[in-house]
Motif scaffolding. Structure first.
Motif, PDB file in Angstrom:
ATOM      1  N   PHE A  79       0.306 -11.037 -10.805  1.00 44.13           N
ATOM      2  CA  PHE A  79       0.432  -9.658 -10.329  1.00 44.13           C
ATOM      3  C   PHE A  79       0.434  -8.679 -11.501  1.00 44.13           C
ATOM      4  O   PHE A  79      -0.292  -7.695 -11.500  1.00 44.13           O
ATOM      5  CB  PHE A  79       1.706  -9.499  -9.494  1.00 44.13           C
ATOM      6  CG  PHE A  79       1.827  -8.160  -8.840  1.00 44.13           C
ATOM      7  CD1 PHE A  79       1.254  -7.921  -7.600  1.00 44.13           C
ATOM      8  CD2 PHE A  79       2.512  -7.114  -9.457  1.00 44.13           C
ATOM      9  CE1 PHE A  79       1.348  -6.676  -6.994  1.00 44.13           C
ATOM     10  CE2 PHE A  79       2.628  -5.875  -8.858  1.00 44.13           C
ATOM     11  CZ  PHE A  79       2.036  -5.649  -7.622  1.00 44.13           C
ATOM     12  N   THR A  80       1.239  -8.966 -12.530  1.00 45.65           N
ATOM     13  CA  THR A  80       1.332  -8.024 -13.653  1.00 45.65           C
ATOM     14  C   THR A  80       0.063  -8.005 -14.507  1.00 45.65           C
ATOM     15  O   THR A  80      -0.218  -7.002 -15.147  1.00 45.65           O
ATOM     16  CB  THR A  80       2.556  -8.335 -14.546  1.00 45.65           C
ATOM     17  OG1 THR A  80       2.495  -9.686 -14.984  1.00 45.65           O
ATOM     18  CG2 THR A  80       3.849  -8.102 -13.795  1.00 45.65           C
ATOM     19  N   LYS A  81      -0.707  -9.083 -14.496  1.00 49.36           N
ATOM     20  CA  LYS A  81      -1.983  -9.092 -15.217  1.00 49.36           C
ATOM     21  C   LYS A  81      -3.071  -8.347 -14.453  1.00 49.36           C
ATOM     22  O   LYS A  81      -4.045  -7.882 -15.033  1.00 49.36           O
ATOM     23  CB  LYS A  81      -2.445 -10.524 -15.469  1.00 49.36           C
ATOM     24  CG  LYS A  81      -1.630 -11.265 -16.498  1.00 49.36           C
ATOM     25  CD  LYS A  81      -2.104 -12.690 -16.622  1.00 49.36           C
ATOM     26  CE  LYS A  81      -1.203 -13.469 -17.557  1.00 49.36           C
ATOM     27  NZ  LYS A  81      -1.586 -14.892 -17.643  1.00 49.36           N
ATOM     28  N   THR A  82      -2.903  -8.241 -13.126  1.00 51.66           N
ATOM     29  CA  THR A  82      -3.943  -7.685 -12.267  1.00 51.66           C
ATOM     30  C   THR A  82      -3.686  -6.241 -11.858  1.00 51.66           C
ATOM     31  O   THR A  82      -4.617  -5.472 -11.713  1.00 51.66           O
ATOM     32  CB  THR A  82      -4.084  -8.558 -11.000  1.00 51.66           C
ATOM     33  OG1 THR A  82      -4.243  -9.923 -11.391  1.00 51.66           O
ATOM     34  CG2 THR A  82      -5.268  -8.132 -10.162  1.00 51.66           C
ATOM     35  N   TYR A  83      -2.412  -5.881 -11.689  1.00 47.39           N
ATOM     36  CA  TYR A  83      -2.071  -4.566 -11.149  1.00 47.39           C
ATOM     37  C   TYR A  83      -1.156  -3.796 -12.071  1.00 47.39           C
ATOM     38  O   TYR A  83      -0.390  -4.384 -12.840  1.00 47.39           O
ATOM     39  CB  TYR A  83      -1.368  -4.718  -9.783  1.00 47.39           C
ATOM     40  CG  TYR A  83      -2.198  -5.448  -8.775  1.00 47.39           C
ATOM     41  CD1 TYR A  83      -3.211  -4.791  -8.074  1.00 47.39           C
ATOM     42  CD2 TYR A  83      -1.986  -6.797  -8.504  1.00 47.39           C
ATOM     43  CE1 TYR A  83      -3.983  -5.454  -7.134  1.00 47.39           C
ATOM     44  CE2 TYR A  83      -2.755  -7.466  -7.570  1.00 47.39           C
ATOM     45  CZ  TYR A  83      -3.744  -6.781  -6.891  1.00 47.39           C
ATOM     46  OH  TYR A  83      -4.507  -7.453  -5.980  1.00 47.39           O
ATOM     47  N   GLU A  84      -1.258  -2.469 -12.000  1.00 47.43           N
ATOM     48  CA  GLU A  84      -0.304  -1.594 -12.671  1.00 47.43           C
ATOM     49  C   GLU A  84       0.137  -0.542 -11.674  1.00 47.43           C
ATOM     50  O   GLU A  84      -0.603  -0.175 -10.771  1.00 47.43           O
ATOM     51  CB  GLU A  84      -0.900  -0.958 -13.919  1.00 47.43           C
ATOM     52  CG  GLU A  84      -2.090  -0.072 -13.659  1.00 47.43           C
ATOM     53  CD  GLU A  84      -2.705   0.465 -14.943  1.00 47.43           C
ATOM     54  OE1 GLU A  84      -3.334   1.521 -14.888  1.00 47.43           O
ATOM     55  OE2 GLU A  84      -2.570  -0.185 -15.996  1.00 47.43           O
TER      56      GLU A  84
END
Length: 87
Positions: A79-84
């Motif tokens: 999630f943290t690699k894909t979304y901000e």
């Protein structure tokens, strides 16, 4: 010939399952796709009906609402690699 592609920018809605926020998760997905939680001291995981079948959402995972209104769990590192976060 191999082509390269990039993800289109899409804004999604999500909530992180903490083990204590069963009601928030249920409200988020309107209860339609949520299966009864598995109880220990707090909720260790919940099960969600997805397009691919029943999936387990563990503590720390995010529940994502997809662009077509579908729900699915996502591990926090992905999630943290894909979304901000957006404002």
């Amino acid at each position: 010939m191999i082509k390269r592609y990039k993800k289109r920018p899409v804004v999604i809605e999500a909530v992180q399952f903490t083990g204590w926020n069963w009601a928030e998760c249920k409200d988020f997905i309107a209860g339609e796709h949520l299966i009864h939680p598995q109880w220990m001291r707090e909720y260790d995981y919940i099960e969600i009906e997805t397009l691919e079948g029943t999936m387990q959402c563990s503590k720390g995972d995010y529940i994502i609402k997809g662009i077509n209104g579908e729900f699915y769990p996502c591990k926090p590192d992905i999630f943290t690699k894909t979304y901000e976060e957006v404002s």
